[in-house]
Write an enzyme that holds these catalytic residues in place. Structure first.
Site, PDB file in Angstrom:
ATOM      1  N   ASN B  79       0.895  -1.181   0.025  1.00  0.00           N
ATOM      2  CA  ASN B  79      -0.075  -0.063  -0.011  1.00  0.00           C
ATOM      3  C   ASN B  79       0.997   1.420   0.096  1.00  0.00           C
ATOM      4  O   ASN B  79       1.927   1.358   0.346  1.00  0.00           O
ATOM      5  CB  ASN B  79      -1.031   0.023   1.200  1.00  0.00           C
ATOM      6  CG  ASN B  79      -0.261   0.589   2.224  1.00  0.00           C
ATOM      7  OD1 ASN B  79      -0.230   1.863   2.652  1.00  0.00           O
ATOM      8  ND2 ASN B  79       0.161   0.003   3.385  1.00  0.00           N
ATOM      9  N   CYS B 140       7.527   7.476   8.925  1.00  0.00           N
ATOM     10  CA  CYS B 140       7.278   8.585   7.744  1.00  0.00           C
ATOM     11  C   CYS B 140       8.472   9.290   7.520  1.00  0.00           C
ATOM     12  O   CYS B 140       9.205   9.483   8.230  1.00  0.00           O
ATOM     13  CB  CYS B 140       5.841   9.269   7.937  1.00  0.00           C
ATOM     14  SG  CYS B 140       5.927   9.852   9.576  1.00  0.00           S
ATOM     15  N   ASN B 202       6.269  -2.009  11.469  1.00  0.00           N
ATOM     16  CA  ASN B 202       5.466  -1.285  10.348  1.00  0.00           C
ATOM     17  C   ASN B 202       5.691  -2.042   8.940  1.00  0.00           C
ATOM     18  O   ASN B 202       6.477  -3.313   9.174  1.00  0.00           O
ATOM     19  CB  ASN B 202       5.941   0.095  10.169  1.00  0.00           C
ATOM     20  CG  ASN B 202       4.680   0.974   9.804  1.00  0.00           C
ATOM     21  OD1 ASN B 202       4.049   0.638   8.844  1.00  0.00           O
ATOM     22  ND2 ASN B 202       4.383   1.980  10.510  1.00  0.00           N
ATOM     23  N   THR B 203       5.200  -1.621   8.128  1.00  0.00           N
ATOM     24  CA  THR B 203       5.304  -1.943   6.460  1.00  0.00           C
ATOM     25  C   THR B 203       6.774  -2.265   6.141  1.00  0.00           C
ATOM     26  O   THR B 203       7.490  -1.355   6.425  1.00  0.00           O
ATOM     27  CB  THR B 203       4.417  -1.512   5.505  1.00  0.00           C
ATOM     28  OG1 THR B 203       4.614  -0.102   5.602  1.00  0.00           O
ATOM     29  CG2 THR B 203       3.019  -1.983   6.021  1.00  0.00           C
ATOM     30  N   GLY B 227       0.709  -8.019   5.722  1.00  0.00           N
ATOM     31  CA  GLY B 227       0.084  -9.430   5.559  1.00  0.00           C
ATOM     32  C   GLY B 227       0.824 -10.726   5.858  1.00  0.00           C
ATOM     33  O   GLY B 227       1.968 -10.572   6.278  1.00  0.00           O
TER      34      GLY B 227
HETATM   35  C1  LIG Z   1      -3.678  -0.037   4.312  1.00  0.00           C
HETATM   36  C2  LIG Z   1      -2.794   0.250   5.706  1.00  0.00           C
HETATM   37  C3  LIG Z   1      -2.524   1.384   6.164  1.00  0.00           C
HETATM   38  C4  LIG Z   1      -1.674   1.665   7.196  1.00  0.00           C
HETATM   39  N1  LIG Z   1      -1.515   2.838   7.733  1.00  0.00           N
HETATM   40  C5  LIG Z   1      -0.806   3.017   8.919  1.00  0.00           C
HETATM   41  C6  LIG Z   1      -0.631   4.154   9.701  1.00  0.00           C
HETATM   42  O1  LIG Z   1      -1.498   5.095   9.614  1.00  0.00           O
HETATM   43  N2  LIG Z   1       0.185   4.173  10.768  1.00  0.00           N
HETATM   44  C7  LIG Z   1       0.860   3.305  11.157  1.00  0.00           C
HETATM   45  O2  LIG Z   1       1.608   3.237  12.095  1.00  0.00           O
HETATM   46  N3  LIG Z   1       1.097   1.887  10.365  1.00  0.00           N
HETATM   47  C8  LIG Z   1       0.080   1.859   9.365  1.00  0.00           C
HETATM   48  N4  LIG Z   1       0.116   0.827   8.791  1.00  0.00           N
HETATM   49  C9  LIG Z   1       0.993  -0.392   9.096  1.00  0.00           C
HETATM   50  C10 LIG Z   1       0.135  -1.619   9.958  1.00  0.00           C
HETATM   51  O3  LIG Z   1      -0.588  -0.948  11.250  1.00  0.00           O
HETATM   52  C11 LIG Z   1       0.891  -2.570  10.335  1.00  0.00           C
HETATM   53  O4  LIG Z   1       2.214  -2.416  11.305  1.00  0.00           O
HETATM   54  C12 LIG Z   1       1.601  -3.345   9.067  1.00  0.00           C
HETATM   55  O5  LIG Z   1       0.499  -3.361   8.195  1.00  0.00           O
HETATM   56  C13 LIG Z   1       1.926  -4.717   9.498  1.00  0.00           C
HETATM   57  O6  LIG Z   1       0.837  -5.616  10.026  1.00  0.00           O
HETATM   58  P1  LIG Z   1      -0.023  -6.556   9.137  1.00  0.00           P
HETATM   59  O7  LIG Z   1       0.728  -7.355   8.181  1.00  0.00           O
HETATM   60  O8  LIG Z   1      -1.107  -7.068  10.166  1.00  0.00           O
HETATM   61  O9  LIG Z   1      -1.028  -5.661   8.365  1.00  0.00           O
HETATM   62  C14 LIG Z   1      -0.872   0.460   7.697  1.00  0.00           C
HETATM   63  C15 LIG Z   1      -0.941  -0.858   7.134  1.00  0.00           C
HETATM   64  C16 LIG Z   1      -1.866  -0.964   5.806  1.00  0.00           C
HETATM   65  C17 LIG Z   1      -1.964  -2.159   5.156  1.00  0.00           C
END
Ligand SMILES: Cc1cc2nc3c(=O)[nH]c(=O)nc-3n(C[C@H](O)[C@H](O)[C@H](O)COP(=O)(O)O)c2cc1C
Ligand SMILES: Cc1cc2nc3c(=O)[nH]c(=O)nc-3n(C[C@H](O)[C@H](O)[C@H](O)COP(=O)(O)OP(=O)(O)OC[C@H]3O[C@@H](n4cnc5c(N)ncnc54)[C@H](O)[C@@H]3O)c2cc1C
Ligand code: FES
Lengths: 265, 311
Positions: B79, B140, B202-203, B227
């Site tokens: 994303n 960020c 985070n991602t 994911g």
């Molecule tokens: C669409 C999307 C938006 C996200 N927005 C934020 C955000 O605003 N702030 C943040 O700290 N992490 C954000 N993340 C990261 C998630 O909170 C999480 O750390 C990351 O996706 C890994 O976890 P998961 O694999 O369970 O999604 C975002 C992730 C996704 C997929």
């Protein structure tokens, strides 16, 4: 607006033409609150598999009193291919009904529905709804006849039914916008246009409508992850360049003048 | 998973402590994947969860990046939403009132372009009724330092931590980016700078190319990968950080099932955040919570902390 995430049993899924399927599932809860133009998110993966990860958005095509909902879709990639392999009796998870559908405008006695290819999918429920109240004009276009195998669902609804195919295999040879141009020359009085199809088609329809001061509602597509406003992924630029529309939550149906049509997908 | 239940005398205690913050259970919703909570109304019972971490908030509202913003990858999602959010004023005025009625701990994720901005948002949240903690997103871009993320520079990460600490009495969770060579370096720095807890990951920075249009698939070219695909990396980093710092660690990354969550808790995480899995199935967090409870009951484990593997 209540929404449901339910395991739905597949009733049938015939292949109507090459790569085009009509999936019918039993989902009474979703059906009860569904409006024309709304969509569902369907799980295409098997059981606990994580691939493909995301659900696929499909418009609600048809509903029946016995709690059955149908989706009309085209196999275009991995997700729709997997979905098309599903057999009657199997379960598919469906989340819906989602989004803001078409808005019926009471003071518009003439409604013009313009569909391109499988863009006709969200228009059938709308056509059925309008048919109970006012004059319904249906214009449908496609590359060739086999792209729109469910055309009979529409043709019986109104005398004002016209079709155009690029190869001339059904109806007039040409584009749906040719049909719209003819219609706009003929009609008098207040009208409302509703359209769904490929982006360039909807853009052309909108510009024609704007010239005649006819309001136009469009049903947009965007890549989606959640379908319920969580991820903000389904953005489409606004006409005033002030940020983005979110297709799953504020749409998929928008007033066409909210959309920045010069943005290309 | 073990499903056979040996009834134990007491039902397991799922509550956990993160600094001064008590959560009724260790299952939270991750920022950016649960909107501002309202979007999940009727699809997930937020009252059941340990907490909800709302979408990252900045000083001013921000429109975010141009589309396309999403690409699906094998078992993953890329994303590039960017910073799209309603801004702190509108969050407090329009979103907070609804969230106050939810019986779960509200944690607000914040992001800024400068140390001062982080501090300013934290100050604004300090007095906001209903906010239980702040999660600081330091992944960020830092515009002032020429596009380097705060989270990749241990010194900058510590500066943000200190500034937010000064601005608020709320418990502060620092959320780390995995896009570094040694995650423990940043973790140690923010811990000694006063963080109450650390969440990760985070991602992961990634990209995809559309070979039909011959263009990067995301308008922003790069995006964040999340994911199931990232779970092993997240788990490894959580394991490392748990062993590098003394403050509580919250595990995030690819968690979609109770088994996934249990792995993180066994690695030593105090709690877990569910992200992308909520996008795929809105009810995931409830299912994860029920599965953790079942596992603890079946294995006669009394406290969540007892899930952690012995050293
Ligand atoms: C669409 C999307 C938006 C996200 N927005 C934020 C955000 O605003 N702030 C943040 O700290 N992490 C954000 N993340 C990261 C998630 O909170 C999480 O750390 C990351 O996706 C890994 O976890 P998961 O694999 O369970 O999604 C975002 C992730 C996704 C997929
Ligand atoms: C609100 C809405 C309603 C829709 N209704 C219908 C319908 O009734 N019938 C129908 O045939 N199609 C419909 N579509 C398009 C349909 O969702 C896509 O064709 C489908 O997601 C493609 O998935 P795939 O895995 O087969 O293709 P792939 O190309 O392999 O998909 C990869 C990724 O891109 C996304 N994607 C690809 N094409 C589109 C697209 N055109 N729009 C949105 N996302 C896309 C997929 O969801 C997936 O995440 C609709 C789309 C939206 C947004
Ligand atoms: S698809 Fe997630 S917000 Fe629209």
């Amino acid at each position: 607006m209540p929404r449901f995430d339910i395991p739905a049993r597949i009733i049938e899924q015939p292949q109507l033409a090459h790569g085009i399927f009509l999936l019918t599932v039993k989902a009474p809860a979703i059906l009860d609150s569904a409006n024309p133009g709304q969509f569902c998110m369907l799980e295409v993966k098997y059981n606990n598999s994580s691939d493909p990860l995301l659900r696929r958005p499909l418009s609600i095509y048809k509903t029946r009193a016995n709690g059955q909902i149908s989706f009309l879709y085209k196999e275009v990639g991995k997700g729709t291919r997997l979905l098309s392999k599903r057999r009657p009796g199997e379960i598919v998870r469906v989340l819906g009904p989602l989004g803001q559908g078409f808005r019926l405008i009471d003071d518009r006695p003439q409604c013009i529905l313009v569909g391109g290819g499988l863009g006709i999918a969200p228009l059938l429920l709308l056509a059925e709804r309008i048919n109970q109240s006012g004059k319904l004009i249906i214009l449908i276009g496609a590359g060739n006849a086999s792209e729109i195998p469910t055309i009979e669902d529409f043709s019986g609804l109104t005398r004002y039914f016209h079709i155009a195919t690029e190869d001339g295999s059904l109806g007039q040879r040409g584009m749906v916008t040719d049909l719209l141009a003819q219609t706009l020359r003929e009609i008098t009085g207040m009208a409302q246009i509703y359209t769904c199809g490929p982006w360039p088609m909807m853009k052309a329809v909108y510009y024609m409508a704007r010239k005649k001061n006819i309001p136009c509602q469009v049903s947009l597509e965007a890549a989606m992850a959640c379908g319920i406003g969580l991820c903000l992924g389904c953005a489409v630029p606004k006409s005033d360049s002030q940020g983005f529309l979110h297709v799953c939550r504020e749409g998929p149906v928008f007033d066409a003048d909210q959309v920045n049509w010069e943005y290309s997908q | 998973m073990i499903h056979q239940k040996n009834p134990i005398t007491q039902s397991p205690n799922l509550s956990i402590k993160i600094g001064s913050l008590v959560l009724k259970n260790p299952v939270l919703l991750a920022s950016g994947t649960c909107g501002y909570g309202t979007e999940l109304d009727g699809l997930l019972d937020l009252d059941q969860l340990g907490g909800i971490i709302v979408k990252g908030i900045s000083i001013k509202p921000s429109p975010g990046n141009p589309p396309p913003r999403l690409v699906e990858t094998p078992c993953g999602l890329l994303n590039s939403i960017g910073l799209e959010n309603v801004g702190i004023e509108s969050f407090i005025g329009d979103k907070l009132p609804w969230l106050r009625n939810v019986k779960t701990s509200l944690i607000v994720n914040i992001l800024g372009n400068s140390v001062e901005e982080y501090a300013e948002i934290a100050k604004k949240l300090d007095g906001a009724e209903g906010v239980k903690a702040i999660e600081v997103n330091i992944s960020c871009p830092n515009v002032k330092a020429g596009g380097i993320a705060f989270g990749t520079d241990p010194e900058a990460a510590a500066n943000v931590t200190r500034a937010v600490k000064k601005a608020t009495d709320l418990p502060m969770i620092i959320k780390l980016t995995p896009n570094v060579t040694d995650i423990t370096k940043v973790a140690r720095k923010v811990a000694s700078a006063g963080a109450d807890a650390i969440s990760l990951i985070n991602t992961l920075l990634g990209m995809a190319i559309d070979i039909k249009s011959r263009r990067p698939a995301l308008a922003n070219v790069f995006g964040g990968l999340s994911g199931p695909a990232i779970k092993p990396i997240a788990l490894r980093m959580v394991w490392q950080v748990v062993r590098a710092v003394d403050i509580p660690v919250i595990g995030v990354g690819g968690i979609s099932s109770p088994d996934d969550a249990l792995e993180f808790l066994m690695a030593g995480a105090k709690a877990v955040e569910i992200g992308t899995a909520t996008l795929v199935r809105p009810g995931t967090a409830e299912n994860v919570l029920a599965g953790i409870r079942d596992y603890m009951e079946a294995n006669s484990i009394q406290n969540v902390d007892d899930l952690r593997l012995p050293e």
